[in-house]
Scaffold this motif. Sequence first.
Motif, mmCIF file in Angstrom:
data_model
loop_
_atom_site.group_PDB
_atom_site.id
_atom_site.type_symbol
_atom_site.label_atom_id
_atom_site.label_comp_id
_atom_site.label_asym_id
_atom_site.label_seq_id
_atom_site.Cartn_x
_atom_site.Cartn_y
_atom_site.Cartn_z
ATOM 1 N N THR A 81 -1.379 11.394 -14.879
ATOM 2 C CA THR A 81 -2.887 11.462 -14.656
ATOM 3 C C THR A 81 -3.509 10.069 -15.392
ATOM 4 O O THR A 81 -4.437 9.265 -14.922
ATOM 5 C CB THR A 81 -3.660 12.569 -15.032
ATOM 6 N N SER A 85 -5.378 7.076 -13.605
ATOM 7 C CA SER A 85 -6.964 6.736 -13.870
ATOM 8 C C SER A 85 -6.888 5.525 -14.599
ATOM 9 O O SER A 85 -8.025 4.645 -14.398
ATOM 10 C CB SER A 85 -7.300 7.787 -14.667
ATOM 11 N N SER A 130 -3.666 15.127 -10.130
ATOM 12 C CA SER A 130 -4.658 14.521 -11.114
ATOM 13 C C SER A 130 -6.058 15.231 -10.925
ATOM 14 O O SER A 130 -6.917 14.839 -11.795
ATOM 15 C CB SER A 130 -4.965 12.869 -10.874
ATOM 16 N N GLY A 411 -4.163 15.300 -18.664
ATOM 17 C CA GLY A 411 -3.072 15.315 -17.718
ATOM 18 C C GLY A 411 -1.974 16.322 -18.575
ATOM 19 O O GLY A 411 -1.263 17.083 -17.860
#
Length: 520
Positions: A81, A85, A130, A411
């Motif tokens: 994640t 991101s 995610s 995450g």
Amino acid sequence: MTEMNPSMPKGHLTEPEPLHGIKLILATIALGLGSFMNVLDISIANVALPTIAGDFAVSPAQGTWVITSYAVSEAIMLPLTGWLSSRFGEIKQFIIATLLFTLFSVLCGLAWSFPVLLIGRIFQGIVGASMIPLSQALIVKSFPVEKRGMALGIWALTTIIAPVSGPLIGGWLTDHYSWRWVFYINIPFGLLCTGLIYWLMKGRDNVPVKKPIDAMGLLLLAIGIGCLQIMLDKGNELDWFSSNFIVIVAVVSVISLISFIIWELGEEHPVVDLRLFKIPNFLISCLCLFIGSFAFYIFVVIGPLWMQTQLGYTPVIAGMVMASTGLLAIFAGPLFGSQLPKLGARRVATFGYICFAISAIWSGSMTTDVDFHYLQASRWIMGFGIAGFFVPLTAISLSRLKGPQIAAGAGLTNFLRNLGGSIGTALGVTIWQNDAIRNHAVLSESINPTNLQFMELSNYLTGMGLDEPAQLQLVDLLVSSQAYILSTNHLLTLSGLIMLSLIPIIWFAKPPFAAGGGGH
């Protein structure tokens, strides 16, 4: 224009102004929906498995791959994640993930064959992993600093209510409509969520950073986590290490994960930032989330399993019993969150652990003639327990993270929460069955002509017109019932004791636990 803060990690802008008024309310609802639909999808499909297997003419063992395929792909992607991101932007990544999750939900609902359904579930896990950590990160950033505790409390409701309500909703949809609606239910949630987030958070995203792809780290992670999740999901079915398949995937998983850790610690641009574990508060919260989720899933899985196999409850009725655990949590989550700076995260966590233990130990003192209302009553206080578990631990885990670290940390914590739950489910079911077999053997030893109680029962049954084979069959059913209630009680009590053991650990965390300070 938002200016770059040199103290922040590269690619991060100083945080935009928090949302206010109706925009804050709508953003909270939208992000909560995104997280809710994702967590719900893990548990809602469980109830429909027998129907799905029947429709596609596959065995029940093959049918479980509907769950395993989703769990494996999600487990692999959750630790990524932070990297995703950072590379694409938190808001953009969340919107794309939610839209694709909705699209693959449609594919699952329309599936014309079992392989197509599995493909849809795999991609659901890949794109949806995610959604949960990013919803957590974005909802925290949307609230003013002084109200972030409440934000965490509201977000925690999604991880509390969804697993409890999933079997209830899934059972109702399967019974009254079709198992396909277990997936179609995501469509309105997904479209509403993405539409609102696109409108409310346009222009608030972090600047993407084009880091090199850590291909070796990604490969080792996929192999290690994939094999670990397969081992946990199929271990009980294949009798664990008596199966060559389980032995092979276990060895491959251990070698891959050790290699992954060594590789990532020496990699300049790691796909997973393991250096976050150097932060004491993050490490402590991850440890507590992992162990606590292990205990929580033992409680959540074993109770309904016993009710359905031994009490004859349908999935919907068992779900109604478990749903009572979420009723108090609806109020306790935001309450604990809003009062977190005043009460202190460690105190709230301690209170939650104690409430969890009380409910678990109470639930672990049942007899075979327990009724529906008593089962519900014993689970009421669990609402305080699970709210007091998730809310303060989330606050502690984020308390020292900055900028892109928040999404990466979310995450990792969600991955460890899921992993703890998977291990708790796999080992819990195995221990439950094996313990019941041992209990049955021990209890059966007393079934002989020298036992006065057995002789009295035998004479009574003879008077009722039952012959000897029928009597032995009935006695065996009674012994099995006692064996499983003993096994269930042992495990539920154990889950409560495990949660109590976390109390001294959580006090090693150091305040403040919220951005801007506060909390003890």
